[in-house]
Design a protein around this motif. Structure first.
Motif, mmCIF file in Angstrom:
data_model
loop_
_atom_site.group_PDB
_atom_site.id
_atom_site.type_symbol
_atom_site.label_atom_id
_atom_site.label_comp_id
_atom_site.label_asym_id
_atom_site.label_seq_id
_atom_site.Cartn_x
_atom_site.Cartn_y
_atom_site.Cartn_z
ATOM 1 N N GLU A 170 22.178 -4.325 -4.357
ATOM 2 C CA GLU A 170 23.496 -4.030 -5.226
ATOM 3 C C GLU A 170 23.139 -2.566 -5.810
ATOM 4 N N GLY A 171 21.959 -1.943 -5.584
ATOM 5 C CA GLY A 171 21.468 -0.549 -6.035
ATOM 6 C C GLY A 171 20.740 -0.457 -7.203
ATOM 7 N N ASP A 172 20.140 -1.661 -7.756
ATOM 8 C CA ASP A 172 19.350 -1.698 -8.846
ATOM 9 C C ASP A 172 17.897 -1.231 -8.539
ATOM 10 N N THR A 173 17.351 -0.392 -9.401
ATOM 11 C CA THR A 173 15.971 0.019 -8.984
ATOM 12 C C THR A 173 15.028 -0.681 -9.978
ATOM 13 N N THR A 174 13.935 -0.738 -9.322
ATOM 14 C CA THR A 174 12.633 -1.342 -10.245
ATOM 15 C C THR A 174 11.484 -0.383 -9.787
ATOM 16 N N VAL A 175 10.835 0.067 -10.808
ATOM 17 C CA VAL A 175 9.595 1.187 -10.615
ATOM 18 C C VAL A 175 8.326 0.367 -10.565
ATOM 19 N N ALA A 176 7.464 0.482 -9.559
ATOM 20 C CA ALA A 176 6.265 -0.495 -9.178
ATOM 21 C C ALA A 176 5.172 0.357 -10.036
ATOM 22 N N THR A 177 4.258 -0.467 -10.352
ATOM 23 C CA THR A 177 3.060 -0.215 -11.180
ATOM 24 C C THR A 177 1.947 0.319 -9.828
ATOM 25 N N LEU A 178 1.287 1.306 -10.002
ATOM 26 C CA LEU A 178 0.487 1.853 -9.030
ATOM 27 C C LEU A 178 -0.935 1.721 -9.643
ATOM 28 N N LEU A 179 -1.690 1.547 -8.467
ATOM 29 C CA LEU A 179 -3.323 1.554 -8.868
ATOM 30 C C LEU A 179 -4.052 2.106 -7.811
ATOM 31 N N ALA A 180 -5.243 2.684 -7.870
ATOM 32 C CA ALA A 180 -6.094 3.553 -7.243
ATOM 33 C C ALA A 180 -7.621 3.404 -7.637
ATOM 34 N N LEU A 181 -8.407 3.480 -6.545
ATOM 35 C CA LEU A 181 -9.900 3.635 -7.045
ATOM 36 C C LEU A 181 -10.445 5.012 -7.448
ATOM 37 N N PRO A 182 -11.407 5.225 -8.109
ATOM 38 C CA PRO A 182 -11.856 6.620 -8.425
ATOM 39 C C PRO A 182 -12.103 7.668 -7.664
ATOM 40 N N GLY A 183 -12.048 8.633 -7.972
ATOM 41 C CA GLY A 183 -12.159 9.850 -6.879
ATOM 42 C C GLY A 183 -10.799 10.347 -6.124
ATOM 43 N N ARG A 184 -9.785 9.798 -6.639
ATOM 44 C CA ARG A 184 -8.314 10.289 -5.889
ATOM 45 C C ARG A 184 -8.483 10.220 -4.736
ATOM 46 N N PRO A 185 -8.629 9.038 -4.197
ATOM 47 C CA PRO A 185 -8.451 8.602 -2.693
ATOM 48 C C PRO A 185 -7.015 9.003 -2.223
ATOM 49 N N ASP A 186 -6.667 8.959 -0.734
ATOM 50 C CA ASP A 186 -5.346 9.234 -0.414
ATOM 51 C C ASP A 186 -4.667 7.782 -0.161
ATOM 52 N N TRP A 187 -4.947 6.784 -0.892
ATOM 53 C CA TRP A 187 -4.190 5.632 -0.600
ATOM 54 C C TRP A 187 -4.529 4.910 -1.981
ATOM 55 N N LEU A 210 0.894 -1.177 0.028
ATOM 56 C CA LEU A 210 -0.126 0.017 0.167
ATOM 57 C C LEU A 210 0.758 1.266 -0.024
ATOM 58 N N TYR A 211 0.359 2.160 -0.688
ATOM 59 C CA TYR A 211 0.823 3.601 -0.369
ATOM 60 C C TYR A 211 -0.024 4.358 0.205
ATOM 61 N N TYR A 212 -0.031 5.373 1.008
ATOM 62 C CA TYR A 212 -1.381 6.113 1.536
ATOM 63 C C TYR A 212 -0.588 7.542 2.231
ATOM 64 N N GLY A 213 -1.420 8.362 2.438
ATOM 65 C CA GLY A 213 -1.265 9.650 2.867
ATOM 66 C C GLY A 213 -0.871 10.634 1.916
ATOM 67 N N THR A 214 -1.171 10.429 0.658
ATOM 68 C CA THR A 214 -0.885 11.524 -0.205
ATOM 69 C C THR A 214 -1.957 11.207 -1.445
ATOM 70 N N ARG A 215 -2.435 12.403 -1.945
ATOM 71 C CA ARG A 215 -2.889 12.139 -3.242
ATOM 72 C C ARG A 215 -2.037 12.655 -4.588
ATOM 73 N N HIS A 216 -0.963 12.805 -4.330
ATOM 74 C CA HIS A 216 -0.065 13.145 -5.338
ATOM 75 C C HIS A 216 1.274 12.146 -5.489
ATOM 76 N N VAL A 217 0.876 11.159 -5.384
ATOM 77 C CA VAL A 217 1.890 10.006 -5.614
ATOM 78 C C VAL A 217 2.625 10.255 -7.274
ATOM 79 N N GLY A 218 4.008 9.950 -6.873
ATOM 80 C CA GLY A 218 4.550 10.194 -8.277
ATOM 81 C C GLY A 218 5.149 8.858 -8.736
ATOM 82 N N ARG A 219 5.802 7.794 -7.748
ATOM 83 C CA ARG A 219 6.210 6.755 -8.020
ATOM 84 C C ARG A 219 6.450 5.971 -6.619
ATOM 85 N N VAL A 220 6.524 4.665 -6.728
ATOM 86 C CA VAL A 220 7.189 3.826 -6.106
ATOM 87 C C VAL A 220 8.163 3.173 -6.389
#
Length: 210
Positions: A150-167, A134-144
């Motif tokens: 080793e320092g390699d990064t992976t950008v996650a896919t983000l999902l949310a319900l309609p209405g711009r919830p805070d999670w 989960l991500y929460y506490g923001t309506r302006h998420v940019g990425r997880v």
């Protein structure tokens, strides 16, 4: 005497006849010269007007794409490699290749949605690891973003319900973990301006028997 008078008269007549020709010649010449001198001079052609320069069109700057995919409550999302994720008003649901359903609540009081935060669950085998949370506490998420040891990064896919919830929910796949002493994955939450909002640092589990 008559011969001399006739001769004088003949001379006078000859002089009178010749006079118009002598006087008229220069008059005609002067008239012709005057007419030639008085002909109007053709004006010089005006310079061609320069073609107007067209201003280059200004391209509108496209807004940054919304990184969050909006899904309807209960709508199943194929997360790949046998995993399925869906959201309800109560929280995050998912199943893996084993078919067992898992649930993480956003309403049971175990998370504080008044400030930004992120959670992390993972499961996998020798073929790879499925990470979600989960991500929460923001309506302006940019990425997880996930970062391994080793320092390699992976950008996650983000999902949310309609209405711009805070999670919302995030998920990602990484390579297989290295038993007890590897696969350390840190998770970080950023807003759309790139500011770090919250993070869960990765750590290595101790080796068996240590």
């Amino acid at each position: 005497m008559k011969k001399y008078l006739l001769a004088a008269a003949a001379l006078v007549a000859a002089a009178v006849i010749a006079a118009p020709s002598a006087v008229g010649a220069p008059t005609e010449t002067a008239t012709a010269e005057t007419a030639t001198a008085s002909q109007p001079t053709a004006p010089a052609p005006a310079p061609a007007a320069a073609a107007p320069t067209k201003a280059a069109p200004v391209k509108a700057v496209a807004p940054a794409p919304n990184p969050v995919r909006t899904v309807r409550p209960g709508g199943r999302v194929d997360a790949g490699k046998g995993y399925t994720v869906w959201l309800t008003r109560e929280g995050k649901h998912w199943t893996g290749p084993d078919g067992y359903e898992n649930f993480r609540s956003v309403v049971d009081g175990n998370i504080d949605r008044s400030e930004p935060g992120v959670s992390h669950q993972s499961e996998g085998d020798a073929t790879g690891v499925f990470h979600s949370g989960l991500y929460y506490g923001t309506r302006h998420v940019g990425r997880v973003e996930l970062t391994d040891a080793e320092g390699d990064t992976t950008v996650a896919t983000l999902l949310a319900l309609p209405g711009r919830p805070d999670w919302g929910v995030w998920y990602a796949h990484t390579g297989p973990s290295e038993g007890n002493r590897g696969g350390s994955i840190g998770v970080a939450l950023y807003d759309r301006a790139g500011k770090l909002l919250a993070e869960l640092p990765g750590f290595d589990f101790p080796a068996a028997g240590s």
